[in-house]
Write an enzyme that holds these catalytic residues in place. Structure first.
Site, short mmCIF file in Angstrom:
data_model
loop_
_atom_site.label_atom_id
_atom_site.label_comp_id
_atom_site.label_asym_id
_atom_site.label_seq_id
_atom_site.Cartn_x
_atom_site.Cartn_y
_atom_site.Cartn_z
N ASP A 181 59.16 -8.81 -13.95
CA ASP A 181 58.37 -7.65 -14.32
C ASP A 181 59.20 -6.39 -14.06
OD1 ASP A 181 54.79 -7.06 -13.97
OD2 ASP A 181 56.34 -5.93 -15.02
N GLU A 223 47.09 -0.30 -14.27
CA GLU A 223 47.73 -0.83 -13.07
C GLU A 223 47.21 -0.15 -11.80
OE1 GLU A 223 51.91 -1.45 -15.44
OE2 GLU A 223 51.76 -2.26 -13.41
C1 GLC Z 1 54.37 -3.38 -16.09
C2 GLC Z 1 53.39 -4.51 -16.03
C3 GLC Z 1 53.64 -5.60 -17.03
C4 GLC Z 1 54.32 -5.04 -18.26
C5 GLC Z 1 55.68 -4.51 -17.84
C6 GLC Z 1 56.43 -3.87 -19.02
O1 GLC Z 1 54.64 -2.92 -14.80
O2 GLC Z 1 53.18 -5.13 -14.77
O3 GLC Z 1 52.37 -6.18 -17.35
O4 GLC Z 1 54.47 -6.05 -19.24
O5 GLC Z 1 55.58 -3.58 -16.79
O6 GLC Z 1 55.80 -2.71 -19.42
#
Ligand code: GLC
Length: 664
Positions: free
Chosen positions: A339, A539
């Site tokens: 991630d 988030e």
């Molecule tokens: C974010 C998220 C993830 C996402 C990634 C790219 O922090 O946790 O779900 O796909 O970054 O944007």
């Protein structure tokens, strides 16, 4: 690059030969044996390299050959540097065309809201994505560039895209066939701008709605997630089986976030699951792993580990989860992609984070800014033996398999087909699928008795409707987070139909419609529709205290004003409450005061879907995918509460005739 080097070596040898003859030396022009041997060996090596590359290209560029053969052939001619750069993904505003040509970086992403410099229209994206993809083809091996984006409820970053209800609303709809329809539209609107990869679906089963990502989950129950995510992944990837090549309308999916994100203490995003590894393994066996099994059974090509930790160990560096469970027990053959900068939350120095995560099972590193450093660190660690060549080759093989299967080696950049899809971006036909999803995602929580009739019967008599609240005319609020920007925002942020517009279009033949942001009522109103809920978030920004699980303050004021106005007007209009929020919120004070209550979750751009049901001929079919408590102060022990403490249980939903719906 090798080719250029070869020519240099040849010319050096010939030059020295010519120099000797020009000296007039009697002996036949010759270069010293050392020169020939060294040049020769280098020459031979280069020649072999060139020859090996040409031989390999005959295989890895041959789309008639099986994926496995092409992967093996390509891997055999890759240098350590080329392998390491395939294992990194950088943020698009940190990767230039020159960077791609220089390094052969494997992948680029647009994180939430990371738009091309030129703008956020589909044409800006198509240009940006394709210039990076074209650059990758100019590298020595011409390995295509993978471009990833969070198309988590439509191609939601891009202005004018069709934006669907967020997953929790689709969990209320609970319709696998609809998920397939949605997947087809999403895949086509993503492919339309040259992107081949979406970081979706999220497989979370949220247990505590204090968590800011509750709405990204389909349901609190894993069986629902299995039922919805499996068909979605299959359809998104064109039902590709084994090592087959995907259809050109399909895109690569990403099952995320592996694993346990909905179980953190107090719903803290990226927090800790307070269980021992053994207890967590039991939880996996009780169903938490099932959505990943379902996605792997549907050939999901990528998995993203979760930021959260289990008993203090971050998932990204948990070899038991990423390798023993995911890759070995579940047989996942695809690519594990970290991630966004997540390895930075792991233990030790940067070198140790890279080593620990790759050795745990991460194959591609989403290092948005540090992608170059990450690749160089991989190179260093392989040379030091802290990452084995076998592990690196396994990671690269997984990445190449995904790229071959998604036709990246065989597609033309900016193809005619892509431009055909470009023409249907945000089309009415695509929006009709989203409108259907809105209808099916609505949950009727109360259908009260009004003058001897049910509210949903009585509403048909409307002649003068006042729709109240800013949320009734706000595309941004009805879409929620991950829309145009990462966090989303209130306002007229993209194309779509606000709720009040949908109501007007539905009833304009027979009723007057007014819209009041602050709740000033037309005294002659016989129906009041009040829209309240949350502002957009994503988030950790959505992590809240229990007391914050309620309508925004402006909406609380609105509700009070409406009560005062009705009292002052002395009339008794039919009152409908519509909630637009990413999760259950505290509406206890209003359920009794309103004749009907509808949970709309986060419907997306096609707000007219609400009017289709409220005033049109469609009935309510949605049921709650999440338990709704009475007292939000007790949210942390929600699943231990007695029934008497539950306002609306999981699976609750009514239809217009007042029947209790049965959740499929
Ligand atoms: C974010 C998220 C993830 C996402 C990634 C790219 O922090 O946790 O779900 O796909 O970054 O944007």
């Amino acid at each position: 690059m090798k080719g250029k080097k070869l020519i240099k070596v040849l010319s050096a040898v010939l030059a020295s030969a010519l120099f000797l003859t020009s000296c007039g030396k009697a002996e036949e022009a010759s270069v010293s044996s050392e020169t020939w041997i060294s040049a020769g060996s280098e020459l031979a090596e280069e020649a072999v390299d060139e020859q090996a590359l040409e031989e390999a290209k005959k295989i890895y560029l041959n789309k008639d050959l099986p994926v496995a053969e092409r992967v093996e052939a390509l891997l055999s001619v890759m240098t350590l540097e080329e392998k390491a750069y395939q294992c990194v993904q950088g943020e698009q505003d940190n990767v230039s065309v020159e960077d791609v040509k220089r390094t052969g970086i494997g992948s680029v992403l647009s994180g939430g809201g990371s738009d091309p410099v030129e703008g956020n229209l589909p044409e800006h994206w198509q240009k940006r994505v394709n210039e990076l993809k074209a650059a990758a083809l100019e590298t020595r091996l011409g390995i295509p560039l993978l471009y990833g984006i969070d198309a988590v409820h439509g191609n939601n970053n891009i202005y004018g895209a069709t934006v669907f209800p967020h997953n929790i609303g689709l969990g209320a709809a609970n319709d696998p066939e609809l998920m397939e329809e949605i997947a087809h539209v999403v895949a086509r609107e993503v492919r339309a701008i040259g992107v081949q990869y979406s970081f979706a679906p999220c497989l979370a089963n949220p247990q505590n709605e204090r968590w800011g990502r509750t709405y990204e989950g389909f349901s609190e129950k894993t069986a629902d997630v299995v039922r919805l995510a499996g068909p979605f992944v299959a359809a998104l990837q064109g039902n590709v089986k084994g090592d087959e090549y995907m259809p050109e309308d399909a895109i690569i999916a990403c099952a995320k976030h592996f694993i346990g994100e909905g179980y953190t203490a107090e719903g803290v995003n990226q927090g800790n699951v307070e269980m021992s590894a053994a207890e967590f393994d039991e939880l996996l066996g009780m169903g938490v792993v099932d959505p990943y099994k379902a996605c792997i059974d549907n050939n999901v090509l990528t998995v993203m580990p979760s930021y959260n930790s289990i008993d203090g160990l971050k998932c990204h560096e948990n070899k038991h989860l990423l390798t023993d469970v995911l890759k070995e027990q579940l047989g996942f053959k695809g690519m594990v992609i970290s991630d966004y900068n997540a390895i930075g939350q792991c233990s030790g120095t940067y070198d140790e984070e890279v080593a620990n995560c790759m050795n745990a099972g991460v194959d591609m590193f989403m290092e948005a800014q540090e992608w170059d450093r990450c690749a160089q660190t991989i190179i260093k660690l392989v040379k030091k033996g802290e990452i084995s060549e076998e592990r690196l080759d396994d990671a690269v093989s997984r990445i190449l398999r995904v790229k071959f299967m998604s036709n990246m080696f065989d597609e033309e950049v900016g193809s005619a087909h892509e431009n055909e899809l470009f023409g249907e971006f945000g089309s009415e036909e695509n929006r009709e699928v989203a409108r259907r999803a809105v209808r099916e995602s609505l949950v009727l929580l109360k259908n009260g008795n009004v003058d001897g009739k049910l509210a949903m019967e009585k509403i048909k008599e409307a002649t003068n409707i006042t729709v109240c609240g800013s949320g009734a005319f706000d595309i941004g609020r009805q879409c929620g987070g991950w829309t145009i920007s990462w966090q989303g925002e209130a306002g007229n942020i993209t194309l779509g139909t606000p709720i009040v517009q949908g109501i007007y279009d539905e009833v304009k033949e027979y009723a007057k419609v007014s819209h009041s942001v602050r709740g000033e009522l037309d005294a002659a109103s016989d129906v009041i529709v009040t829209v309240v809920g949350e502002n957009p978030y994503a988030e950790s920004a959505g992590d809240v205290k229990p007391s914050d699980l309620k309508p925004i303050s402006g909406d609380v004021k609105l509700l009070e004003t409406i009560e005062e106005q009705i009292a002052a007007n002395g009339n008794d209009p039919l009152k409908v409450l519509i909630v637009i929020a990413g999760r259950p919120i505290d509406i206890n004070d209003y359920v009794d005061k309103y004749d009907a209550v509808v949970m709309a979750f986060l419907p997306g751009t096609e707000g007219e879907g609400i009017a289709d049901v409220l005033f049109g001929d469609y009935d309510f079919t949605g049921t709650l995918p999440i338990t709704w408590v009475k007292d939000f102060k007790k949210i942390d022990e929600k699943h231990e509460l007695p029934e008497s403490e539950i306002l609306f249980p999981y699976g609750f939903g009514l239809n217009k005739t007042g029947e209790l719906l049965v959740r499929k």
